[in-house]
Design an enzyme around this catalytic site. Structure first.
Site, PDB file in Angstrom:
ATOM      1  N   LYS A  65       0.852  -1.183   0.000  1.00  0.00           N
ATOM      2  CA  LYS A  65       0.000   0.000   0.000  1.00  0.00           C
ATOM      3  C   LYS A  65       0.894   1.240   0.000  1.00  0.00           C
ATOM      4  CE  LYS A  65      -4.303   0.296   0.616  1.00  0.00           C
ATOM      5  NZ  LYS A  65      -5.190  -0.182  -0.454  1.00  0.00           N
ATOM      6  N   THR A 111      -3.111  -5.157   0.732  1.00  0.00           N
ATOM      7  CA  THR A 111      -2.633  -3.783   0.931  1.00  0.00           C
ATOM      8  C   THR A 111      -3.603  -3.033   1.847  1.00  0.00           C
ATOM      9  OG1 THR A 111      -3.720  -2.816  -1.014  1.00  0.00           O
ATOM     10  CG2 THR A 111      -1.561  -3.829  -1.346  1.00  0.00           C
ATOM     11  N   ASP A 112      -4.862  -3.416   1.839  1.00  0.00           N
ATOM     12  CA  ASP A 112      -5.812  -2.795   2.767  1.00  0.00           C
ATOM     13  C   ASP A 112      -5.439  -3.120   4.218  1.00  0.00           C
ATOM     14  OD1 ASP A 112      -8.549  -1.348   2.796  1.00  0.00           O
ATOM     15  OD2 ASP A 112      -8.805  -2.990   4.216  1.00  0.00           O
ATOM     16  N   PHE A 169      32.548  28.778 -12.246  1.00  0.00           N
ATOM     17  CA  PHE A 169      32.506  27.571 -13.072  1.00  0.00           C
ATOM     18  C   PHE A 169      33.335  27.825 -14.324  1.00  0.00           C
ATOM     19  CE2 PHE A 169      30.174  24.430 -15.876  1.00  0.00           C
ATOM     20  CZ  PHE A 169      30.746  23.326 -15.273  1.00  0.00           C
ATOM     21  N   ARG A 186      28.680  33.358 -10.069  1.00  0.00           N
ATOM     22  CA  ARG A 186      27.322  33.012 -10.500  1.00  0.00           C
ATOM     23  C   ARG A 186      26.482  32.691  -9.283  1.00  0.00           C
ATOM     24  NH1 ARG A 186      27.332  26.662 -12.691  1.00  0.00           N
ATOM     25  NH2 ARG A 186      28.390  25.807 -10.864  1.00  0.00           N
ATOM     26  N   GLN A 227      29.530  19.824  -8.128  1.00  0.00           N
ATOM     27  CA  GLN A 227      30.074  18.543  -7.678  1.00  0.00           C
ATOM     28  C   GLN A 227      30.916  18.741  -6.410  1.00  0.00           C
ATOM     29  OE1 GLN A 227      29.764  19.387 -10.862  1.00  0.00           O
ATOM     30  NE2 GLN A 227      29.649  17.604 -12.232  1.00  0.00           N
ATOM     31  N   ASN A 259      20.768  21.422 -10.514  1.00  0.00           N
ATOM     32  CA  ASN A 259      21.395  22.741 -10.636  1.00  0.00           C
ATOM     33  C   ASN A 259      20.329  23.679 -11.201  1.00  0.00           C
ATOM     34  OD1 ASN A 259      23.045  24.925 -11.031  1.00  0.00           O
ATOM     35  ND2 ASN A 259      24.694  23.762 -12.014  1.00  0.00           N
ATOM     36  N   HIS A 298      19.234  26.643 -12.623  1.00  0.00           N
ATOM     37  CA  HIS A 298      19.969  27.722 -13.291  1.00  0.00           C
ATOM     38  C   HIS A 298      19.294  29.077 -13.098  1.00  0.00           C
ATOM     39  CE1 HIS A 298      22.259  24.524 -15.019  1.00  0.00           C
ATOM     40  NE2 HIS A 298      21.274  24.098 -15.793  1.00  0.00           N
TER      41      HIS A 298
END
Lengths: 284, 284, 284, 284
Positions: D13, D58-59, D154, D171, D209, D235, D237
């Site tokens: 579930k 699942t119940d 970068f 940046r 990284q 990332n 941007h």
């Protein structure tokens, strides 16, 4: 300061949205994709010291997706993904493995010329791994929502202290199919998809698990190149509404479609007695 | 403590999900709806003192939706919504007005018997107001995504200090149609929807505004009972990718499909010279 | 071919995402906005013939948003929206009215210098209309999710044929506040938001309607410049789970949080006996 | 008809939504969870013949989640998940392995008594596997959105035929942290989360990284019980807008926050030279 080890890692540009139009006298062709790239390799320096000399930027990966669509076209998403994956590995010594995942959004022609209508919901998928092991392709479909109004039972299950679910000899069975099939590169996706549909429709179901196995088996039957099918099937519960308080019966007619929770049935069906190359799975 | 006045208010049960199955020898019929109810009336006491003696609970509204599906069936969503709206107003002296909104999710038959496939994306809608003014019906469609690969220009617009957009004689035009049409109760939704498609396809477009007006006009032409069409059309931008840095041309072939921002073009087209009852709009 | 009339219409650039950084020795300031512009005016030619000579393109609108952030800064979202709206109307004879809607996403400082953490969920909003009627400002908040574990009853409501809901003297009350307050331009949003929180917390509730009226009244009490408060409050149901089948009691401890359906309670609270300029509402 | 083999499979579930209130004189405590269960074991019969004699429904799983919250309370999500996982495996011979995943939604006290405000965005997570290998716990956080306005460069990356990205010495760096940490059961989540924040804030970044590795290392430094950290960092941007066409400079002030595509940087940081039990991963 203690030092720690870099384990498995990967990076890439996710979800580059590209639409390609091939114009022709007999009507245009439209290809609408979402492309995600992930690369592995000799990338420890970027993590440890920020030395990016081995990094092919994710921006360059995006540019490559667009440029390849123009240079090589997009015959099908498996071929397009494989070409990209091989390029990234072949083109840079620091890149040893690539995984390219493509989602394809289907469109229907409206006028046979320039106008198209988005065929919502269902999405075709392909994931290609390329590395020292060669090229491995998994195709699939996601968001294929199916429902059976009958021919589904559920009983004979374990009853423990916490069980209250009544057994049923007739229920609605509904799911949103997420399926992938691993193959040698020549699997026909339309055939696989139709096999999933047919097996869902014609299997008298005693459990969604049984339907799952039937669906996977049907793909293997019809697609000789497929070695393994994975299915992830949410059990989209439809509960019969109790109308007795209003003096009404409800002979399997009026249902409440629940959002959450839902069952989730997942399984793999494999071609037996055949040497199957090991699957490539990146655990992230 | 100063006292303040209660202004316009409403309440109701939103998003009751109901699936109805009509079983027959020639195959089942499946109706899949999302029903939202809002009521207005003599409800000040609940707000001012918590006296709920005029409140028909939202739970009861939900029950009524389910019970009516069994008692009266669901011929079409406009009729179902109107029946509910009239019931809520007619059944309780404290309730003076009702608005019932229905979304219908389309399904396609798979085997002509018991199995169906969800036709994703597009949703049929109906909103019915019932009050002292009678019953007013607005039907519609939402999520109908259309794209033209050509036959769309955009130029001749205002240039001010902040304008950088270059004019174009050939662009992709894409939108997700959200349309509603106001009518006397007898509008054929399939005809209206087809009119939208046809007008989008065969209008050579100098502006999405022009396409919008053509789409609304086409519905009015083909559906005599419709008095007004409202269209809300996001301009889903597709930008031609600049491949020149890679030594490649791009003859209207490879596009980037942007998410945000997007243009949003909205407008109304009305039948002229006809007395049109005023629209009921609840401003929340 | 019959001709039809163009009714109310508007267009603009929706969801321009802008982040502005003001750098300072005592730490940076971060402003994160989603700006949507809609313009009305003399725009029939664009609809009828594709003549765009009165159209200030949505691309130019986007550029203006970015340029104004640099030229004028963003003191607060109401001022920024008003400046933009006045510019669009003042700068082009064809544009007669502008509506600028801004969503502001809050961030929390992490280190008092350059690092911030997104304060998820809650969003501040402002909508400014500018036209022949001058400038009208509505501020608000959305996504403010509140829950009370007790001090909420619900009883004394209408019982009809379809009523099954049992009355309760103690329930969880939970909602996601969507509130807007109309004011003359000088309303303090932090004060208004705190008023909403306080009234939700200290009102012993006999109905969510009563809580709604208390919340609106509290804003009017504390913010003299506010003339009207609108509240849209989903009743996010939490149902006590029946644990009796497992031999357990459940003294208001374990609840199931339901998704759909939900109640939706909406209302307006107004300053009484004060001349209030009419609200500007564009019905799309 | 050929026969095929059933491969790895699981069921359970998903997304049981549970809210628990502990009432006390010093104010209530609120726990808001989303619990997903998956079980593996001797379940071939259900797939092959629809024989459900080994299936714990699942119940029932859902019922167990609710009952356990009452019977055992919820000290923390790791303990709650482990107790459930052990119960499912210990209670049924057909069930050999269980995976329980819990998402916890944080709430902030408003009045110190009964009222709470949802702290949106960030979600605490725990995944517990229980099987023949014992109990394995992975804790984590998702949706923790962080941004640095500077101290991020970068450059020095590979340039190939498809590279157009200019190098940058300053940046914005922004991400939505999805982190998990594998541990012996005693990891303090608040400490781990703070380590992620601190490392993001105080790492001068030459690559996302590098920030990733610093974040993982910081968790390992501060949490002795953690053996491995996995990070998945989009990332997000933020592009500096070119305002030169409008005669304006843009000294790192006004940015466009892009939706797609985005970079996706993923990596693992491990405690070195320590015997680490193998991770349990179910490949679906």
């Amino acid at each position: 300061m203690p030092t720690f080890a870099l384990g498995p890692n990967q990076y890439g540009k996710a979800e580059t949205r590209i639409v390609r139009v091939v114009r022709g006298p007999g009507g245009d062709e439209l290809t609408d994709l979402n492309v995600s790239v992930a690369l592995r390799g000799d990338l420890a320096a970027s993590h440890l010291t920020g030395d990016n000399s081995g990094v092919l930027t994710t921006d360059t990966q995006k540019n490559t997706v667009y440029a390849f669509a123009r240079e090589h076209g997009i015959a099908d998403i498996e071929t397009f993904a494989a070409r990209l994956a091989e390029h990234f590995v072949g083109g840079q010594p620091s890149i040893h493995e690539a995984r390219v995942t493509v989602e394809q959004y289907p469109w229907l022609p409206v006028d046979g010329a320039h106008t198209f209508r988005r065929d919502g919901g269902e999405v075709r998928t392909a994931t290609v791994h390329h590395g020292p092991y060669g090229t491995r392709t998994v195709s699939g479909v996601t968001g294929l929502v199916l429902l059976k109004t009958t021919d589904s039972e559920f009983h004979g299950y374990v009853k423990d202290r916490y069980t209250t679910l009544p057994e049923t000899r007739d229920r609605i069975l509904a799911t949103s199919v997420n399926a992938t099939w691993r193959h040698g590169g020549a699997a026909d996706s339309a055939t696989a998809r139709q096999a999933l549909l047919d097996a869902f429709a014609d299997t008298y179901s005693l459990a969604l698990q049984q339907t799952l196995f039937a669906m996977g088996s049907r793909v293997l039957e019809r697609c000789p190149d497929v070695v393994e099918v994975k299915l992830s099937l949410p059990n989209k519960h439809h509960f019969l509404v109790d109308l007795a308080p209003f003096g009404l019966d409800n002979p399997n007619e009026v249902y409440y479609a629940a959002d959450r929770p839902y069952g989730l049935i997942e399984g793999t069906v494999r071609r037996d007695g055949v040497a199957i190359p090991e699957e490539v799975v990146w655990s992230f």
